[in-house]
Write an enzyme that holds these catalytic residues in place. Sequence first.
Site, PDB file in Angstrom:
ATOM      1  N   SER A   1       0.844  -1.187   0.000  1.00  0.00           N
ATOM      2  CA  SER A   1       0.000   0.000   0.000  1.00  0.00           C
ATOM      3  C   SER A   1       0.886   1.246   0.000  1.00  0.00           C
ATOM      4  O   SER A   1       1.788   1.376   0.823  1.00  0.00           O
ATOM      5  CB  SER A   1      -0.897   0.001   1.244  1.00  0.00           C
ATOM      6  OG  SER A   1      -1.669   1.168   1.302  1.00  0.00           O
ATOM      7  N   GLY A   2       0.637   2.141  -0.941  1.00  0.00           N
ATOM      8  CA  GLY A   2       1.435   3.353  -1.055  1.00  0.00           C
ATOM      9  C   GLY A   2       2.582   3.246  -2.033  1.00  0.00           C
ATOM     10  O   GLY A   2       3.336   4.204  -2.227  1.00  0.00           O
TER      11      GLY A   2
ATOM     12  N   THR B   1      -2.155   1.928  -7.897  1.00  0.00           N
ATOM     13  CA  THR B   1      -3.310   2.591  -8.521  1.00  0.00           C
ATOM     14  C   THR B   1      -2.855   3.606  -9.552  1.00  0.00           C
ATOM     15  O   THR B   1      -3.440   3.710 -10.644  1.00  0.00           O
ATOM     16  CB  THR B   1      -4.164   3.272  -7.437  1.00  0.00           C
ATOM     17  OG1 THR B   1      -4.586   2.282  -6.485  1.00  0.00           O
ATOM     18  CG2 THR B   1      -5.388   3.930  -8.054  1.00  0.00           C
TER      19      THR B   1
ATOM     20  N   ASN C   1      -0.745   4.815   3.527  1.00  0.00           N
ATOM     21  CA  ASN C   1      -1.091   5.429   2.246  1.00  0.00           C
ATOM     22  C   ASN C   1      -2.357   6.240   2.415  1.00  0.00           C
ATOM     23  O   ASN C   1      -3.344   5.754   2.984  1.00  0.00           O
ATOM     24  CB  ASN C   1      -1.291   4.317   1.201  1.00  0.00           C
ATOM     25  CG  ASN C   1      -1.571   4.855  -0.183  1.00  0.00           C
ATOM     26  OD1 ASN C   1      -1.500   6.058  -0.417  1.00  0.00           O
ATOM     27  ND2 ASN C   1      -1.900   3.972  -1.100  1.00  0.00           N
TER      28      ASN C   1
ATOM     29  N   SER D   1      -5.289   4.409  -0.188  1.00  0.00           N
ATOM     30  CA  SER D   1      -5.027   2.971  -0.277  1.00  0.00           C
ATOM     31  C   SER D   1      -6.244   2.232  -0.825  1.00  0.00           C
ATOM     32  O   SER D   1      -7.365   2.400  -0.346  1.00  0.00           O
ATOM     33  CB  SER D   1      -4.668   2.422   1.106  1.00  0.00           C
ATOM     34  OG  SER D   1      -4.508   1.024   1.051  1.00  0.00           O
ATOM     35  N   SER D   2      -6.025   1.406  -1.855  1.00  0.00           N
ATOM     36  CA  SER D   2      -7.109   0.571  -2.393  1.00  0.00           C
ATOM     37  C   SER D   2      -7.401  -0.538  -1.387  1.00  0.00           C
ATOM     38  O   SER D   2      -6.524  -1.330  -1.059  1.00  0.00           O
ATOM     39  CB  SER D   2      -6.695  -0.044  -3.735  1.00  0.00           C
ATOM     40  OG  SER D   2      -6.464   0.944  -4.694  1.00  0.00           O
TER      41      SER D   2
ATOM     42  N   GLY E   1      -0.511  -6.025  -2.451  1.00  0.00           N
ATOM     43  CA  GLY E   1       0.730  -6.782  -2.342  1.00  0.00           C
ATOM     44  C   GLY E   1       0.792  -7.510  -1.014  1.00  0.00           C
ATOM     45  O   GLY E   1      -0.098  -7.415  -0.170  1.00  0.00           O
TER      46      GLY E   1
ATOM     47  N   GLU F   1       1.226  -8.361   2.617  1.00  0.00           N
ATOM     48  CA  GLU F   1       1.064  -7.465   3.775  1.00  0.00           C
ATOM     49  C   GLU F   1       1.563  -8.135   5.043  1.00  0.00           C
ATOM     50  O   GLU F   1       1.166  -9.267   5.357  1.00  0.00           O
ATOM     51  CB  GLU F   1      -0.408  -7.071   3.959  1.00  0.00           C
ATOM     52  CG  GLU F   1      -0.853  -5.981   3.011  1.00  0.00           C
ATOM     53  CD  GLU F   1      -2.150  -5.309   3.453  1.00  0.00           C
ATOM     54  OE1 GLU F   1      -2.590  -4.402   2.748  1.00  0.00           O
ATOM     55  OE2 GLU F   1      -2.710  -5.697   4.504  1.00  0.00           O
TER      56      GLU F   1
END
Length: 1041
Positions: free
Chosen positions: A160-161, A165, A210, A213-214, A442, A444
């Site tokens: 994330s980050g 995206t 992030n 973040s998605s 990804g 985590e």
Amino acid sequence: MRGYSVRAGNPFPLFFLRCEHLRDVECNSTQTSVIHFLTLIYQIHSCGRVRLVMESALTARDRVGVQDFVLLENYNSEAAFIENLRRRFRENLVYTYIGSVLVSVNPYKELEIYSKQQMERYRGVSFYEISPHIYALSDNTYRAMRTERKDQCILISGESGAGKTEASKKILLYYAVTCPANDHMAALGDRLLQSNPVLEAFGNAKTLRNDNSSRFGKYMDVQFDFRGAPVGGHILNYLLEKSRVVHQNHGERNFHIFYQLLEGGDDDLLHRLDLDRNPQNYKYLVKGNCPRVSSISDKNNWKTVMKALSVIGFSDEEVQKLLNIIASVLHLGNTHFGEGEEGETHITTETQIRNLEKLLGVDGSALREALTHKKLTAKGEEMISPLNFEQAMSARDALAKAMYGRTFTWLVEKINQSLALKDELYHSSKGSSVIGLLDIYGFEVLQHNSFEQFCINYCNEKLQQLFIELTLRSEQEEYETEGIAWETVKYFDNKIICDLIEEKHKGIISILDEECLRPGETCDISFLEKLEGTLGGHPHFVTHKLANGKTRRVMSREEFRLLHYAGEVNYNVNGFMDKNNDLLNRNLKEVMCQSDNQILNHCFRREEVIDQKRPEMAATQFKNSLMKLMEILMSKEPSYVRCIKPNDAKQPGRFDEVLVRHQVKYLGLMENLRVRRAGFAYRRRFEAFLQRYKPLCPDTWPNWHGKLADGVSTLVNHLGYKAEEYKLGRSKIFIRFPKTLFTTEDALEAKKPDIALTLQTSWRGYRERSKYQRIRRAGSGAFISFNVFVLIRFIKGFIYRHEEYCPENAYFLDHVRYSFLMKLSKNLPKNVLDRNWPTPPPSLVEASEHLQRLHLQNMVMKYCRRIQPEWKKQPSEIFKDQKDSYPQGVGKREQINLKIVQTLGNDKVQYGVSVVKYDRRGFKPRPRQLLLTNTYAVLVDRTKIKQRIDYNALRGISVSSLSDGMFVLHMPNEDNKQKGDAVLHCNHVIEVVTKLAMMASKIDHVNINPGRFAVARGKEGIIDFVRGSELKVTAPRINST
């Protein structure tokens, strides 16, 4: 034909062409040798700066690293891998290849590399022809789809980050801009692009890592017709983090749409929804204690989302119904419960129930009943059972999560309807091809890992398994196609971990489902015990009970550990069963089925209430959808984008090595590199290799007329390649070691000036011969006309010789300048005492002065190089009282005070010079003498030694590149005997620095540029050098460290 000249300083101009222009150039046989070489060297950026093709950039590898990790010499070294990333990141080169895999580092700033001009630069260009870029991968995928007529997919992964995206947005934008399109297709492209802000609003949130973040996985298919134009699209979504609706960690937020509605919605809208603007008034928005984020403008984003919904095709009524549901979730969170004397639960906030009744179009009393009671069916009979306080709270939260999660699914379906030309178009493959984009979470590893991280990491295990399988398969197919023997590659096969998670009856997901369905008292701890009983002894599974003493100290009794391909992860079982059940009471479903809101009617179907069959558990649903995703990806040719974030603070220019190493490991990049380097590091088609390196062999330059394979063989034999260094396939050359390629590239770089000179000569000769032939063909009369024309131009130029450069005098002035330069080249002074210099024409006076000065400097430099130590004499014996410039050219012999000589004792002074020392406080100038002995230097004030500088302690000497006399002697800060760096000024700075560097053996420690210096212990200063007419010293800037 477009031509460009290189930078000033070369003795002749060179002309280069952009390779993409050569497709439109037709050359006759006389020009062929020129044009072929021109295609070898450079491509020119649209702004006019020279940029190198990919292989040319190998010559700069020491500064910016290699553009393909496959070319790393020490490819097994993680440190070398990360250092290469750091070098490129430092130069704002955020993209690097691992073969066909693109590694992207988030720069956390805007870079000027995403313009439309950049898109055109990469359009239709070979993948390895220019520097790595997301556009290069996008274009390569698109052209592979067009030429091979096979579906493609791009897999984007990372933390994330890390920029996943943004990468997917860049790819979609590239296709929207560069693909052929008519008005209808342009509208489709707009809808594709506008789907992003809508999905981000409803599916993204601010997390600790992030700000955008998605919180769901997304797979998007973009469909192209036979012309390569986008004609449709379809989106699949995975594992929305519904738990975020009711709970957020400290410092995090709920989904963006809630804050956008409160901040951006107009007063009338909020009044209709019975909302106020303060997020702190809503229970579902206060848990993270982060209502606003500096990097996010909720008000502006609201406008963007509303515009995007309109572009996609949402009607005003649908938008209103959608916002009613979003507002209802907030009201549901503010619904409170109380307990009666007998333990019964009741609702204490009737206002919220009335709001829900109005916004959702449901029966308020039925909703009130469903939130405090549940309906059970036993032996065909229905029973109503009251809920206790905790159960009622859970039922309320479950309804909020179900409403939001199903509405998100409806939103995706609605977007899909807008993206598809026809319902059957997506399912039909006739005459069309597809490029898929997978933007998925990804690997985590958080401080506390739960059910969501378990599913995410399971997904990454499957993707890693697919990646290794497809990469190996692709490598093996290429070797077999080229007739090269395949070498077995050793790699970690993570199938054992995938089976541990997904195997029927014995995998973790099956055990979790069984425990959720088992009658009687079950809980998360019983699930953990069942895991220990079934999986105990598995090499990749550990619990506190099964672990050794060392591991127990870092594991909770409520955790189990999985040894993933990327490392160990501890999962806390608390909440596993509730999240896997994901159950909603049947009577709550019945209430939602009767809603007047068409979206809820679509999301909660009556058949679901009637059907007594228990729905699949959340983990099993995810596993099944993941299996379908794997089937989709296996049917396509994959490309990969691995995203890395350089630091957690989202700061540009900061590279956190520990964090990057963590991601390199979890993304499996080293494993990827090892697989790609198992055989040959570099491979190119014969024509590309021969075209680039043929100047290195006389037999292949300027043209090779035989078979390509024979040409390549002749070339590598001339270059001295050993048999073990390369193999020739059917259409490609395979080079095993990067060092072999680097040596070849360096040889080409050294060869370029000679070839360029030959080309220039050949081109000029061809041009003049062509001109002569045209005149000859025009007849003898043309000769006379031509000569008269030249004479007229010459006379006219002589008349206008004193005017500014213009068409009337251009020919004459050019001739005068040329004649002067030719005369000068034959009559240059031969030694430094010869001051004869030809008189220049008026137009070359300034240039003549520069040339005279440069020539004198060159002669002095050559003279100094020829002087041997035994030839040296005291300068005064030769030049004193004989040459006017002597006092300025040589330092005067210093008179050293006798007391100082006595103090130094046996240490003989080898050199002395007057200097000005600047204090570290106040920066006041102090006249001093700098005396050099064999082992140390001293700064002297008349009869007193002020500072001693041992050569062993001297860290370096800094001088500026300008014409001042400042220099700094750097001393170690930790030495208590030293006061800090010495800032000095001397009129003979070159002489004194040279003497000092030679005597102290610090030749390699002379730094010629402005820099930092220590002014006191714990502090440092910066010397800024500014050009001016006279020396002026002001106080420095001081930084505490």
